[in-house]
Design a protein around this motif. Structure first.
Motif, PDB file in Angstrom:
ATOM      1  N   ALA A 105       0.835  -1.206   0.000  1.00  0.00           N
ATOM      2  CA  ALA A 105       0.000   0.000   0.000  1.00  0.00           C
ATOM      3  C   ALA A 105       0.867   1.253   0.000  1.00  0.00           C
ATOM      4  N   ALA A 106       2.056   1.164   0.594  1.00  0.00           N
ATOM      5  CA  ALA A 106       2.934   2.336   0.652  1.00  0.00           C
ATOM      6  C   ALA A 106       3.255   2.830  -0.762  1.00  0.00           C
ATOM      7  N   ASN A 175      -8.913   6.241   5.219  1.00  0.00           N
ATOM      8  CA  ASN A 175      -8.363   4.928   5.582  1.00  0.00           C
ATOM      9  C   ASN A 175      -9.391   4.206   6.440  1.00  0.00           C
ATOM     10  N   ASN A 179      -6.341   2.757  10.742  1.00  0.00           N
ATOM     11  CA  ASN A 179      -5.169   2.757  11.610  1.00  0.00           C
ATOM     12  C   ASN A 179      -4.907   4.222  11.921  1.00  0.00           C
ATOM     13  N   ASP A 213      -7.311   4.304   1.258  1.00  0.00           N
ATOM     14  CA  ASP A 213      -6.202   3.453   1.707  1.00  0.00           C
ATOM     15  C   ASP A 213      -6.804   2.257   2.456  1.00  0.00           C
ATOM     16  N   TYR A 216      -6.517  -2.702   5.496  1.00  0.00           N
ATOM     17  CA  TYR A 216      -7.240  -3.479   6.519  1.00  0.00           C
ATOM     18  C   TYR A 216      -8.640  -3.881   6.068  1.00  0.00           C
ATOM     19  N   SER A 240      -3.519  -3.697  -0.175  1.00  0.00           N
ATOM     20  CA  SER A 240      -2.283  -4.403   0.132  1.00  0.00           C
ATOM     21  C   SER A 240      -2.567  -5.784   0.678  1.00  0.00           C
ATOM     22  N   SER A 242      -0.333  -7.021   2.761  1.00  0.00           N
ATOM     23  CA  SER A 242       0.510  -7.037   3.968  1.00  0.00           C
ATOM     24  C   SER A 242      -0.245  -7.591   5.164  1.00  0.00           C
ATOM     25  N   LYS A 243      -1.461  -7.109   5.370  1.00  0.00           N
ATOM     26  CA  LYS A 243      -2.236  -7.526   6.533  1.00  0.00           C
ATOM     27  C   LYS A 243      -3.224  -8.628   6.141  1.00  0.00           C
ATOM     28  N   ARG A 251       5.991  -7.182   0.311  1.00  0.00           N
ATOM     29  CA  ARG A 251       5.683  -6.005  -0.486  1.00  0.00           C
ATOM     30  C   ARG A 251       4.849  -6.307  -1.736  1.00  0.00           C
TER      31      ARG A 251
HETATM   32  N1  PLP Z   1      -1.649   2.560   5.236  1.00  0.00           N
HETATM   33  C1  PLP Z   1      -1.902   2.225   6.503  1.00  0.00           C
HETATM   34  C2  PLP Z   1      -3.045   2.853   7.191  1.00  0.00           C
HETATM   35  C3  PLP Z   1      -1.088   1.313   7.172  1.00  0.00           C
HETATM   36  O1  PLP Z   1      -1.347   0.992   8.436  1.00  0.00           O
HETATM   37  C4  PLP Z   1       0.012   0.735   6.469  1.00  0.00           C
HETATM   38  C5  PLP Z   1       0.922  -0.197   7.142  1.00  0.00           C
HETATM   39  O2  PLP Z   1       0.884  -0.435   8.319  1.00  0.00           O
HETATM   40  C6  PLP Z   1       0.223   1.124   5.149  1.00  0.00           C
HETATM   41  C7  PLP Z   1      -0.614   2.033   4.560  1.00  0.00           C
HETATM   42  C8  PLP Z   1       1.363   0.563   4.374  1.00  0.00           C
HETATM   43  O3  PLP Z   1       1.087  -0.788   4.087  1.00  0.00           O
HETATM   44  P1  PLP Z   1       2.060  -1.709   3.240  1.00  0.00           P
HETATM   45  O4  PLP Z   1       2.830  -2.538   4.192  1.00  0.00           O
HETATM   46  O5  PLP Z   1       1.146  -2.548   2.420  1.00  0.00           O
HETATM   47  O6  PLP Z   1       2.904  -0.832   2.405  1.00  0.00           O
END
Ligand code: PLP
Length: 393
Positions: A105-106, A175, A179, A213, A216, A240, A242-243, A251
């Motif tokens: 997501a970054a 978001n 978070n 974003d 989650y 993403s 990631s989670k 990544r």
């Molecule tokens: N956006 C939010 C709200 C997040 O909490 C995070 C990661 O913790 C990201 C973006 C980035 O996620 P990624 O690890 O997929 O780059």
């Protein structure tokens, strides 16, 4: 000459990473079992079996094509799989041409922000917010405009957002699930937000992009997580694995530019251009192949749901005030003094690592990540009790 801004970014670890590093050092010093680390959002459940099985299967195939570059926007099969999954899950028309695979997501956010802004523009965020938004917004030469969420539920404050949007505004970032707060934006909130943005577009005579974003998205405890492009046409979803699939270090994620956006084709091209300018040649290709296979793999939310219950019940019994989380794996707890940093420092004396809210753009709160071992939460309760008691009288 070293670039001062970049030096500053490199030299100043985020408050979260700083606390995480402190935790690692402290665990080495006094034993991991004696440190209650609620600092970072590293998923605590393993990736689904299909992820490992797919990787092992892929690694048995011809390594030359396996590890080759993919097209910049991603492997056709990965883009097709993401688009088909979106279409099926949300009942919308979604084309592979609007999907751009990213390094999480970054990268999705950095490219999306750069794609729809010009230097000097403003990007609106809802505070508290993920601290890296500021980094990416400023890297694009833009100014971050913070608008506090509406308390007590931490939903978007539509009037305050409307007041913050002006002739220089290009985009609003949301978001949900959120978070650090754990709020899931309701359909009603998102519809009000969409209506306000449409009115502002008409008033200002310029497009306003809604960057959603969504790392989650899959982690919700019964609340509906509405599909934002069905509510507002000019939406760019940053997703993403990631989670969702517990793969943060690998990544992999994507940008989806709504097929209903009037200028969606051009925005997708600009996202690819921004990715190119940022040096993203293509998303990690082995993970693109894994994602293509795992797009509809369910996330294991049960362990987080259990932790959520354990933590909220424990802290309630001790008299802590917090926001009931509907999604993600964070608890937003009221600090026991106004200075959140001082409260986090005091918590360290009880081996509790909790992130002060200042880095999320607001004072007076702390964030607890509960994507940790259940046993750590159980054993942390006496420390939370002692921390509370240290403020009595
Ligand atoms: N956006 C939010 C709200 C997040 O909490 C995070 C990661 O913790 C990201 C973006 C980035 O996620 P990624 O690890 O997929 O780059």
């Amino acid at each position: 000459m070293i670039n001062e801004k970049m030096y500053g970014l490199g030299d100043e670890p985020s408050a979260i990473r700083e606390l995480f590093a402190y935790g690692l050092a402290r665990k080495a010093e006094i034993g991991a079992e004696n440190v209650f680390d609620f600092s970072i959002g590293n998923p605590s459940v393993p990736a689904p079996a299909l992820v490992g099985d797919t990787m092992r299967e892929l690694l048995e195939t011809d390594p030359v094509p396996l590890h080759a570059y993919s097209p910049a926007a991603g492997l056709p099969e990965a883009r097709e799989a993401v688009a088909a999954s979106i279409a099926e899950r949300y009942g919308v028309r979604a084309t592979a041409a609007h999907v751009y695979l990213t390094a999480g997501a970054a990268a999705a956010l950095a490219a999306s922000i750069a794609a729809v802004t010009e230097p000097g523009d403003e990007v609106v965020v809802i505070a508290p917010y993920f601290p890296e938004y500021r980094t990416w917004i400023e890297a694009a030469g833009c100014t971050i405009v913070e608008v506090p969420a509406a308390v007590p539920a931490f939903q978007p404050d539509i009037e305050a957002l409307a007041a913050a949007i002006g002739p220089r505004t290009s985009a609003v970032i949301i978001n949900t699930p959120n978070n650090p707060v754990g709020a899931v934006y309701t359909r009603e909130s998102l519809e009000a937000l969409g209506a306000m943005l449409r009115a502002k577009e008409a008033e200002l005579g310029r497009p306003l992009y809604l960057i959603s974003d969504e790392p989650y998205r899959e982690i919700a405890y019964g609340a509906e997580v509405p599909w934002v492009p069905s509510i507002y046409d000019r939406t760019i979803v940053c997703y993403s694995y990631s989670k969702a699939l517990s793969l943060p270090g690998e990544r992999i994620g994507w940008v989806y530019v709504s097929d209903s956006a009037e200028d969606g084709d051009a925005v997708t091209v600009a996202v690819a251009g921004a990715g190119r300018a940022l040096g993203y040649v293509c998303a990690p290709v082995l993970l693109q192949r894994v994602a293509a296979r795992c797009v509809n793999e369910p996330s294991d939310v049960a362990a987080y749901a259990e932790n959520r219950a354990l933590l909220t019940e424990g802290l309630s019994a001790l008299g802590y005030e917090y926001v009931e989380p509907d999604g993600a794996f964070y608890l937003w707890v009221r600090a026991l003094e106004e200075d959140a940093q001082a409260f986090s420092d005091r918590a360290k004396e009880f081996e509790l690592l909790i992130v002060p809210s200042d880095s999320f753009g607001v004072g007076g709160w702390v964030r607890l990540s509960y994507c940790i071992a259940r046993d750590t939460i159980e054993r942390a309760m006496p420390a939370f009790a002692a921390l509370k008691a240290s403020y009595a009288g």
